[in-house]
Enzyme design. Sequence first.
Site, PDB file in Angstrom:
ATOM      1  N   MET A  95       0.843  -1.192   0.000  1.00 46.38           N
ATOM      2  CA  MET A  95       0.000   0.000   0.000  1.00 46.38           C
ATOM      3  C   MET A  95       0.878   1.242   0.000  1.00 46.38           C
ATOM      4  O   MET A  95       1.498   1.589   1.005  1.00 46.38           O
ATOM      5  CB  MET A  95      -0.937  -0.025   1.210  1.00 46.38           C
ATOM      6  CG  MET A  95      -1.808  -1.290   1.250  1.00 46.38           C
ATOM      7  SD  MET A  95      -2.952  -1.353   2.644  1.00 46.38           S
ATOM      8  CE  MET A  95      -4.105  -0.048   2.212  1.00 46.38           C
ATOM      9  N   SER A  96       0.923   1.900  -1.141  1.00 45.20           N
ATOM     10  CA  SER A  96       1.800   3.061  -1.306  1.00 45.20           C
ATOM     11  C   SER A  96       1.233   4.308  -0.668  1.00 45.20           C
ATOM     12  O   SER A  96       1.963   5.281  -0.444  1.00 45.20           O
ATOM     13  CB  SER A  96       2.031   3.320  -2.799  1.00 45.20           C
ATOM     14  OG  SER A  96       0.814   3.745  -3.409  1.00 45.20           O
ATOM     15  N   GLY A 115      -1.519   5.635  -2.211  1.00 48.51           N
ATOM     16  CA  GLY A 115      -2.272   6.188  -3.318  1.00 48.51           C
ATOM     17  C   GLY A 115      -3.585   5.476  -3.524  1.00 48.51           C
ATOM     18  O   GLY A 115      -3.891   4.470  -2.871  1.00 48.51           O
ATOM     19  N   ASP A 117      -4.705   3.787  -6.212  1.00 46.31           N
ATOM     20  CA  ASP A 117      -4.666   2.501  -6.906  1.00 46.31           C
ATOM     21  C   ASP A 117      -4.403   1.342  -5.949  1.00 46.31           C
ATOM     22  O   ASP A 117      -5.096   0.316  -5.985  1.00 46.31           O
ATOM     23  CB  ASP A 117      -3.593   2.519  -8.005  1.00 46.31           C
ATOM     24  CG  ASP A 117      -3.907   3.523  -9.098  1.00 46.31           C
ATOM     25  OD1 ASP A 117      -5.094   3.703  -9.413  1.00 46.31           O
ATOM     26  OD2 ASP A 117      -2.962   4.134  -9.634  1.00 46.31           O
ATOM     27  N   SER A 118      -3.400   1.491  -5.093  1.00 40.57           N
ATOM     28  CA  SER A 118      -3.087   0.407  -4.163  1.00 40.57           C
ATOM     29  C   SER A 118      -4.173   0.256  -3.106  1.00 40.57           C
ATOM     30  O   SER A 118      -4.407  -0.845  -2.589  1.00 40.57           O
ATOM     31  CB  SER A 118      -1.727   0.641  -3.496  1.00 40.57           C
ATOM     32  OG  SER A 118      -1.707   1.843  -2.747  1.00 40.57           O
ATOM     33  N   LEU A 129       5.982   0.495   2.373  1.00 44.51           N
ATOM     34  CA  LEU A 129       7.433   0.451   2.338  1.00 44.51           C
ATOM     35  C   LEU A 129       8.000   1.839   2.613  1.00 44.51           C
ATOM     36  O   LEU A 129       7.730   2.799   1.878  1.00 44.51           O
ATOM     37  CB  LEU A 129       7.926  -0.034   0.972  1.00 44.51           C
ATOM     38  CG  LEU A 129       7.440  -1.419   0.535  1.00 44.51           C
ATOM     39  CD1 LEU A 129       8.097  -1.811  -0.785  1.00 44.51           C
ATOM     40  CD2 LEU A 129       7.716  -2.454   1.609  1.00 44.51           C
ATOM     41  N   CYS A 178      13.428  -0.267  -9.086  1.00 40.68           N
ATOM     42  CA  CYS A 178      12.663  -0.411  -7.849  1.00 40.68           C
ATOM     43  C   CYS A 178      11.737  -1.621  -7.931  1.00 40.68           C
ATOM     44  O   CYS A 178      11.634  -2.408  -6.982  1.00 40.68           O
ATOM     45  CB  CYS A 178      11.859   0.859  -7.586  1.00 40.68           C
ATOM     46  SG  CYS A 178      10.970   0.855  -6.013  1.00 40.68           S
ATOM     47  N   GLY A 201      -1.131  -2.087  -6.888  1.00 38.04           N
ATOM     48  CA  GLY A 201      -2.118  -1.350  -7.667  1.00 38.04           C
ATOM     49  C   GLY A 201      -1.680  -1.061  -9.082  1.00 38.04           C
ATOM     50  O   GLY A 201      -2.082  -0.037  -9.658  1.00 38.04           O
ATOM     51  N   CYS A 212      10.936   9.587  -7.397  1.00 31.78           N
ATOM     52  CA  CYS A 212      10.454   9.765  -6.034  1.00 31.78           C
ATOM     53  C   CYS A 212      11.514  10.324  -5.091  1.00 31.78           C
ATOM     54  O   CYS A 212      11.193  11.034  -4.146  1.00 31.78           O
ATOM     55  CB  CYS A 212       9.890   8.457  -5.494  1.00 31.78           C
ATOM     56  SG  CYS A 212      11.107   7.133  -5.273  1.00 31.78           S
TER      57      CYS A 212
END
Length: 391
Positions: free
Chosen positions: A7-8, A10, A12-13, A32, A101, A125, A199
């Site tokens: 789960m970032s 965002g 989508d995730s 992460l 990544c 996502g 990022c």
Amino acid sequence: MKILAAMSGGVDSAVAAARAVDAGHEVVGVHLALSRMPGTLRTGSRGCCTIEDSRDAHIVAGQLGIPFYVWDFSERFKEDVVDDFIAEYANGRTPNPCMRCNERIKFAALLDRALALGFDAVATGHYAEIVPASDGTPELHRGADLNKDQSYVLGVLTAEQLAHCYFPIGASASKSEVRAEAERRGFPVANKPDSYDICFIPDGDTKAWLADKIPMRPGLIRDESGEVLGEHEGATTYTVGQRKGLGIEKPAADGKPRYVVGVDPRENTVTVGPRASLAIEELEGIRTSWAGRPPADMGATEETGIDCEVQIRAHADPVPARAWLGEAREEVPAAEADPLGPVVPRPRPAGQVLRVRVETPLTGVAPGQTMVVYRGTRVLGQATIDRTVHA
């Protein structure tokens, strides 16, 4: 299945995790921590994996009623992604940190830990789909929403990794559909802007960021005939295809713009030329990997190769091409460190060499970029561009 949902923070995730729960899986959320500056906050819509993103992911996990953890991968991220990025630029190449990544963090370090802890798969996502072949081998295909398709950045995944990947939103009709679903679910991230750019360079100024990491030496800017046109502050901050910020006062004879057509960090020179000099008809790639079973009909010559499409950037259009395998190379020992810089030139990895000839010349292709080979919607595999042949 027991699913670890990455789960970032965002939208989508968040929706991917929710769909995994709805499908009846046992889901655990994980964020992460990749930044070595944990107090960093998002600036506009740039960046990702910040402390703000961690909070957003935690809130969504709470709404879903699933356990949530933060795993510190910052040291691994620095070594495998950030340091690699610096080293590649120091050697005159243009790397794709998102590919590294995915290859080394999200679907290597994270997946390895998930499997060791008893999870069956990692859910993300990403807009891509996994489709089983006739023999059951997983294949990677483009997402249904071609405008958001992310199969390119997943091209580094192997069949073994795909067998433990789960992309719940890959078949979604559009990003707007995902946002609408997030809003119906009451997720606070429903209208959160997408992250973009690199990022770990949240202000987007790659040149300034690199200048702080790689010792810069003034050098010459030449045209293709060798004529000196100006000076630069450091060759390694330039990339093939660059047009702006060249610092050339003398205009071209025909009055047309010049572009960077070559970067030589050893000689500390930047070569510029007309747009026509950027045209590339053949690519040679190293670090080749296959997203599923390798194509059985791919030979070792252009005549015995396969028809395919090749894509060289995440949002570029695929172009018709012919692909074949070259001779495997042995690893070349690294050269000694340059006394004027901290980076030791990278050895060329051993392994299969992937050669691709495009039907229509490509422009602005730089060594270090990733080429992903497709057949229709299916990702066949990828390679890091090591050499190009001009049209």
